[in-house]
Design a protein around this motif. Structure first.
Motif, short mmCIF file in Angstrom:
data_model
loop_
_atom_site.label_atom_id
_atom_site.label_comp_id
_atom_site.label_asym_id
_atom_site.label_seq_id
_atom_site.Cartn_x
_atom_site.Cartn_y
_atom_site.Cartn_z
N LYS A 268 0.83 -1.21 0.00
CA LYS A 268 0.00 0.00 0.00
C LYS A 268 0.86 1.26 0.00
O LYS A 268 0.57 2.23 -0.70
N GLU A 275 -4.42 1.11 -6.02
CA GLU A 275 -5.55 0.69 -5.18
C GLU A 275 -6.66 0.11 -6.05
O GLU A 275 -7.03 0.68 -7.07
N PHE A 349 -8.12 -1.32 -0.73
CA PHE A 349 -6.92 -1.34 -1.56
C PHE A 349 -6.76 -2.69 -2.23
O PHE A 349 -6.34 -2.79 -3.38
#
Length: 412
Positions: A268, A275, A349
């Motif tokens: 992330k 995402e 995500f």
């Protein structure tokens, strides 16, 4: 390894620190050494609730952190709290005399709060409790849906999981991906070797403490899987934590990555623009672990009781849950595997994959494997061997070189 032998000889000369003041107005500084930052908000919370405690952390690179700790223990020194990676636990547990036996503070009563196989890793052969588990590295496969779609592969996570009930299925899928795109399927052959070998009930040692790496079929099988992937063009040959590896999470250098729970936060951070393009499927064979650590109290600490109190507070289920929600370090306390906050965890995500369910399934039935004093050094030889094949060496030649190097480093 020579330093380990020296440590064993010098343990009888180490002075026992014992517990210090019982609190009051005295400011007690707890020095904590490790290789990964703990949650700063939790540390601050503990300090706020214990105004006489000041926790100061020193973070070093992974291998350097453990070598520094070992060198300090040899000198009869060390921090109040030591973070030790699971890969190194066998070496330090083998020298349990350098640490405070946490049974002195009642740690044996906590055993039932943790995964059995994880708790046992921190216990010496004489029963002394050397360290208490932090997280475990439950495993899954993170994959790029957009790259799968471009290769004509399924993107639905259940369909993707069904592609690889075992590692051969994973490699066969990778070959289809490579045939369609000409691009790498996985970040490195080493990642396959490590994930597959970590699923075994015995890895480099057997239950009696004997080194078995040369004749262990699980090690040879994991090696062969990684060789198949490399020879098929599936590997991007990216060193873990290198700039190229980190960039590969965003630039499509690989379509899949064997992903311990703690790796999700890195993906992330490194690939914020992807995402919704990532999803998470089950690991081939479902169960597996990679990583996690322990917290120990060196015998040289003059604040052993205060250090123990902080460790047990930090590793209690409530704080483990907070760590999981914050940075995806997966709990080693199975009581949380029934907590909706873990069971029902999703993340947009990763396409709202049921992360809690996937990672719970990866560790709840895992048996774990014995970890011995030379586990880390043997692992390094085999990982180096996989790397040599990435660079063009013949697999059998590199295998034999890894066996010889492991025997030389372990005097076995």
């Amino acid at each position: 390894m020579a330093a380990t032998a020296t440590l064993t000889l010098l343990l009888t000369g180490c002075a026992s620190g014992g517990s210090s003041a019982d609190g009051g107005d005295e400011k007690i500084v707890l020095n904590m050494w490790g290789f990964a930052d703990l949650s700063a908000p939790l540390v601050e919370k503990y300090e706020a609730e214990h105004p006489n405690i000041d926790i100061q952390s020193k973070i070093s690179d992974y291998d350097a952190a453990h070598q520094t700790l070992l060198t300090s223990l040899i000198a009869g020194q060390g921090p109040d709290i030591a973070q030790i990676a699971v890969d190194y636990m066998g070496e330090f547990v083998d020298n349990s005399g350098a640490f405070t036996d946490l049974r002195d503070f009642g740690a044996e009563d906590l055993a039932g709060d943790y995964l059995d196989w994880r708790w046992k890793t921190g216990v010496a052969s004489d029963g002394s409790v050397v360290a208490i588990p932090t997280d475990v590295g439950g495993m899954a496969i993170a994959y790029r849906k957009d790259l799968f779609a471009a290769a004509g592969l399924p993107t639905d996570r259940d369909e993707v999981s069904a592609l690889w009930p075992d590692w051969q299925g994973y490699i066969d899928t990778g070959k289809k991906y490579y045939a369609a795109t000409g691009k790498s399927f996985v970040d490195a052959g080493k990642a396959i070797y490590r994930a597959a070998s970590n699923q075994a009930d015995e890895k480099y040692y057997d239950a009696d403490g004997n080194l078995i790496y040369e004749d262990n079929p699980a090690i040879r099988q994991a090696w062969d899987y990684s060789m198949d992937a490399i020879e098929g063009g599936l590997s991007a040959d990216l060193a873990t934590w290198s700039p190229e590896w980190l960039a590969g999470m965003s630039n499509g250098a690989f379509a899949t990555i064997p992903a311990p729970a703690w790796l999700l936060s890195t993906i992330k951070q490194q690939a914020p623009d992807t995402e919704g393009q990532w999803d998470v499927a089950t690991l081939p064979g479902v169960v597996g672990n990679d990583g996690g650590s322990f917290l120990a109290v060196p015998k040289a600490s003059k604040h052993a009781k205060e250090a123990y109190d902080f460790i047990t507070w930090l590793e209690a289920p409530e704080q483990q849950l907070a760590l999981f929600e914050d940075n995806r370090t997966f709990p080693s306390t199975p009581s949380l595997y029934e907590d909706p906050a873990v069971v029902d965890l999703t993340d947009p995500f990763f396409s709202d994959a049921p992360l809690g369910e996937i990672y719970i399934d990866s560790v709840k039935s895992l048996n774990g494997y014995p970890i011995g004093p030379d586990s880390r050094v043997v692992e390094q030889q085999f990982e180096a061997g996989v790397g040599r094949v990435e660079q063009g060496q013949a697999p059998d030649e590199s295998w034999n070189e890894a066996i010889e190097a492991a025997a030389r480093e372990t005097n076995g």
